[in-house]
Design a protein around this motif. Structure first.
Motif, PDB file in Angstrom:
ATOM      1  N   VAL A 277       0.896  -1.142   0.043  1.00 56.10           N
ATOM      2  CA  VAL A 277       0.045  -0.016   0.086  1.00 56.10           C
ATOM      3  C   VAL A 277       0.724   1.273  -0.100  1.00 56.10           C
ATOM      4  O   VAL A 277       0.569   2.173  -0.735  1.00 56.10           O
ATOM      5  CB  VAL A 277      -0.703  -0.070   1.228  1.00 56.10           C
ATOM      6  CG1 VAL A 277      -1.651   1.346   1.260  1.00 56.10           C
ATOM      7  CG2 VAL A 277      -2.102  -1.040   0.896  1.00 56.10           C
ATOM      8  N   ALA A 278       1.979   1.224   0.839  1.00 45.95           N
ATOM      9  CA  ALA A 278       2.933   2.282   0.767  1.00 45.95           C
ATOM     10  C   ALA A 278       3.532   2.698  -0.466  1.00 45.95           C
ATOM     11  O   ALA A 278       3.510   4.060  -1.055  1.00 45.95           O
ATOM     12  CB  ALA A 278       3.885   2.272   1.808  1.00 45.95           C
ATOM     13  N   THR A 279       4.027   1.697  -0.993  1.00 46.61           N
ATOM     14  CA  THR A 279       4.566   1.638  -2.374  1.00 46.61           C
ATOM     15  C   THR A 279       3.384   2.216  -3.671  1.00 46.61           C
ATOM     16  O   THR A 279       3.867   3.204  -4.292  1.00 46.61           O
ATOM     17  CB  THR A 279       5.103   0.199  -3.260  1.00 46.61           C
ATOM     18  OG1 THR A 279       5.854  -0.158  -2.139  1.00 46.61           O
ATOM     19  CG2 THR A 279       5.973   0.468  -4.428  1.00 46.61           C
ATOM     20  N   LEU A 280       2.368   1.806  -3.397  1.00 50.42           N
ATOM     21  CA  LEU A 280       1.252   2.220  -4.330  1.00 50.42           C
ATOM     22  C   LEU A 280       1.043   3.681  -4.092  1.00 50.42           C
ATOM     23  O   LEU A 280       0.903   4.559  -5.194  1.00 50.42           O
ATOM     24  CB  LEU A 280      -0.056   1.498  -4.102  1.00 50.42           C
ATOM     25  CG  LEU A 280      -1.042   1.523  -5.181  1.00 50.42           C
ATOM     26  CD1 LEU A 280      -0.428   0.962  -6.268  1.00 50.42           C
ATOM     27  CD2 LEU A 280      -2.270   0.781  -4.690  1.00 50.42           C
ATOM     28  N   VAL A 281       1.048   4.241  -2.819  1.00 50.95           N
ATOM     29  CA  VAL A 281       0.705   5.674  -2.619  1.00 50.95           C
ATOM     30  C   VAL A 281       1.860   6.346  -3.111  1.00 50.95           C
ATOM     31  O   VAL A 281       1.551   7.576  -3.982  1.00 50.95           O
ATOM     32  CB  VAL A 281       0.541   5.826  -0.927  1.00 50.95           C
ATOM     33  CG1 VAL A 281       0.707   7.194  -0.765  1.00 50.95           C
ATOM     34  CG2 VAL A 281      -0.514   5.195  -0.678  1.00 50.95           C
ATOM     35  N   PHE A 282       2.984   5.953  -3.044  1.00 56.16           N
ATOM     36  CA  PHE A 282       4.229   6.608  -3.458  1.00 56.16           C
ATOM     37  C   PHE A 282       4.159   6.543  -5.084  1.00 56.16           C
ATOM     38  O   PHE A 282       4.350   7.840  -5.609  1.00 56.16           O
ATOM     39  CB  PHE A 282       5.536   5.869  -3.304  1.00 56.16           C
ATOM     40  CG  PHE A 282       6.908   6.296  -3.683  1.00 56.16           C
ATOM     41  CD1 PHE A 282       7.600   7.490  -2.862  1.00 56.16           C
ATOM     42  CD2 PHE A 282       7.293   6.019  -4.912  1.00 56.16           C
ATOM     43  CE1 PHE A 282       8.790   7.876  -3.553  1.00 56.16           C
ATOM     44  CE2 PHE A 282       8.554   6.389  -5.460  1.00 56.16           C
ATOM     45  CZ  PHE A 282       9.090   7.594  -4.634  1.00 56.16           C
ATOM     46  N   LEU A 283       3.808   5.755  -5.686  1.00 55.20           N
ATOM     47  CA  LEU A 283       3.687   5.851  -6.957  1.00 55.20           C
ATOM     48  C   LEU A 283       2.529   6.549  -7.692  1.00 55.20           C
ATOM     49  O   LEU A 283       2.625   7.265  -8.435  1.00 55.20           O
ATOM     50  CB  LEU A 283       3.424   4.568  -7.836  1.00 55.20           C
ATOM     51  CG  LEU A 283       4.531   3.563  -7.642  1.00 55.20           C
ATOM     52  CD1 LEU A 283       4.379   1.839  -8.220  1.00 55.20           C
ATOM     53  CD2 LEU A 283       5.780   3.999  -8.715  1.00 55.20           C
ATOM     54  N   ILE A 284       1.474   6.519  -6.893  1.00 51.47           N
ATOM     55  CA  ILE A 284       0.026   7.643  -7.170  1.00 51.47           C
ATOM     56  C   ILE A 284       0.539   9.023  -7.286  1.00 51.47           C
ATOM     57  O   ILE A 284       0.443   9.986  -8.054  1.00 51.47           O
ATOM     58  CB  ILE A 284      -0.943   7.177  -6.317  1.00 51.47           C
ATOM     59  CG1 ILE A 284      -1.603   5.876  -6.868  1.00 51.47           C
ATOM     60  CG2 ILE A 284      -2.030   8.293  -6.474  1.00 51.47           C
ATOM     61  CD1 ILE A 284      -2.615   5.352  -5.918  1.00 51.47           C
TER      62      ILE A 284
END
Ligand code: ADP
Length: 446
Positions: free
Chosen positions: A36-43
């Motif tokens: 989830v943290a990586t996804l937030v970073f990419l978004i």
């Protein structure tokens, strides 16, 4: 606008993962929290990229604050490039306006033609000299605006051979009183630069000069004929003439003869200069013409017994004006006889070559020093003035040759070595050659 300090991207990612890890450990969902943290970073990065794209496309700067590191660098590079580009654009536009001011100040009309022969640009004078208006006539074919029969062919020739140095002289399509000389130069990728110059005044002065020479020669002819006539009468009645008069009378006869030749040559030169292109399509039987020239040269040689030989391609004929060509060839051959010692050889040849055909007259006479050769076709220029006068030369023979050849798109080449001899070569282009057999074939098929 753009925040100057941005945390490096790796630190940001590490911070996101660092925050997610304790939450994952506490909840027992480590991988899920890291994902989830990586996804937030990419978004976040994706949104920043969208903001950047919006900025490039529409110049919207509102979304550019607090951009992540690498995207912020991209924005700064882009800004830098844009400011360089604007500076260059400013310099180019300055240069262009200075260039346009300079070409507008030129005393000549300028038209730029693109690879298709259409108008790409023109200065103000192009409207006055050629009727080409910029920008109204942009993209038009020049030949459609200047409806002169030679214009389209002239441009076509320049497109095929941009190095061709020929010029075209015509009356301005806007004002018939104006004579313009058109030069075309190829440049860049098949572009043509057309320069038109007003030569009305030059033409007027040239015409005045030609008319003056022609009129003066005509006016001189009549009194000279009377003087020569009386001198002939004296000649016939020399018995009654006091002996003291005989030498002066003989001198007078020689000088009157010289003046008659001079006037004839001046008249011939001025008629060649003012002649148009009419009468240049006759079929000249070179074998006959050169046989006549040789026999006259033998008569001129008289007791000097020159050995005159003729070598020719019997089938090779010339398209042109018989009188002009007789006068050109006889001048060269008679010079060879006059400037060559008694008994020496004069060789005449008429042959086809890779460029067309040529007539060469080779003698083994006194030759001409190199510094005189480029000037021999100037009026009254003599390599050895005393010698020429003693032989009765007018100093106009080679000028006549040059003009007669120029009317036939031909050129005179001179090679000479003092003490060895000279070769005078008249070079004709292939369009001037006729082979009777081929002509016959054409006539039958027509
Ligand atoms: P000219 O009437 O004096 O012969 P031309 O115009 O025919 O005038 O020739 C110009 C000059 O070129 C001559 O005065 C002569 O000096 C030189 N010339 C011409 N033909 C020859 C030749 N075959 N050999 C040497 N000199 C020549």
């Amino acid at each position: 606008m753009v925040s100057p300090a941005n945390k490096p991207d790796i630190q940001r990612l590490a911070l996101c993962l660092g925050l997610a890890l304790p939450v994952g450990l506490a909840s027992g969902q480590v991988f899920f929290c890291l994902f989830v943290a990586t996804l937030v970073f990419l978004i976040c990065y994706y949104r920043a990229l969208c903001g950047f794209l919006n900025f490039i496309r529409h110049g919207a700067e509102d979304k550019l604050s607090d951009l992540p590191g690498i995207i912020n660098d991209l924005v700064r590079e882009f800004e830098l490039l844009r400011s360089h580009y604007r500076q260059r654009e400013g310099r180019l536009s300055d240069f262009l306006s200075r260039f346009q001011e300079a070409t507008a100040a030129l005393p000549d009309a300028i038209v730029v033609l693109n690879e298709g022969g259409n108008i790409a640009w023109a200065n103000d004078l192009a409207a006055r000299y050629l009727g080409v208006h910029w920008p109204q006539d942009s993209g038009q074919r020049l030949a459609n605006l200047i409806r002169h029969p030679d214009m389209a062919a002239f441009i076509r020739r320049k497109q095929q051979d941009p190095a061709d140095a020929k010029v075209l002289v015509l009356s301005s399509p806007v004002n018939q009183q104006l004579s313009v000389e058109i030069r075309v130069q190829g440049y860049g990728e098949r572009h043509l630069l057309l320069v038109a110059r007003d030569i009305t005044e030059l033409e007027r002065i040239n015409k005045m000069r030609k008319d003056f020479i022609a009129n003066a020669s005509h006016e001189l002819r009549s009194p000279l004929t009377v003087i020569a006539g009386y001198l002939e009468v004296f000649d016939e009645t020399t018995d009654g003439c006091p002996p003291a008069w005989q030498a002066p009378l003989s001198q007078m006869r020689v000088q009157a003869g010289r003046m008659e030749r001079l006037i004839d040559d001046l008249l011939q030169l001025s008629s060649l200069e003012s002649a148009n292109d009419e009468g240049l399509d006759g079929e000249i039987n070179m074998a006959e013409l050169l046989a006549g020239v040789c026999s006259e040269a033998q008569t001129l040689s008289g007791e000097k017994q020159h050995r005159i030989s003729l070598e020719l391609d019997q089938e090779l004929c010339l398209r042109g004006n018989q009188r002009d060509m007789y006068s050109a060839f006889s001048n060269i051959v008679f010079n060879a006889v006059q400037y060559t010692p008694a008994g020496s050889a004069v060789h005449i040849s008429w042959q086809q070559d890779e460029e067309g055909a040529h007539l060469a007259v080779r003698d083994s006479g006194e030759g001409i020093a190199a510094e005189h050769i480029p000037r021999l076709t100037e009026r009254f220029y003599r390599a050895d003035a005393g010698r020429s006068r003693e032989k009765g030369g007018t100093g106009l023979g080679l000028a006549i040759v040059k003009h007669a050849l120029a009317r036939h798109n031909a050129v005179l080449e001179i090679e000479s070595e003092p003490g060895v001899g000279s070769t005078f070569r008249c070079r004709f282009p292939a369009q001037r050659i006729i082979r009777p057999a081929a002509t016959e074939g054409l006539r039958l098929s027509g």
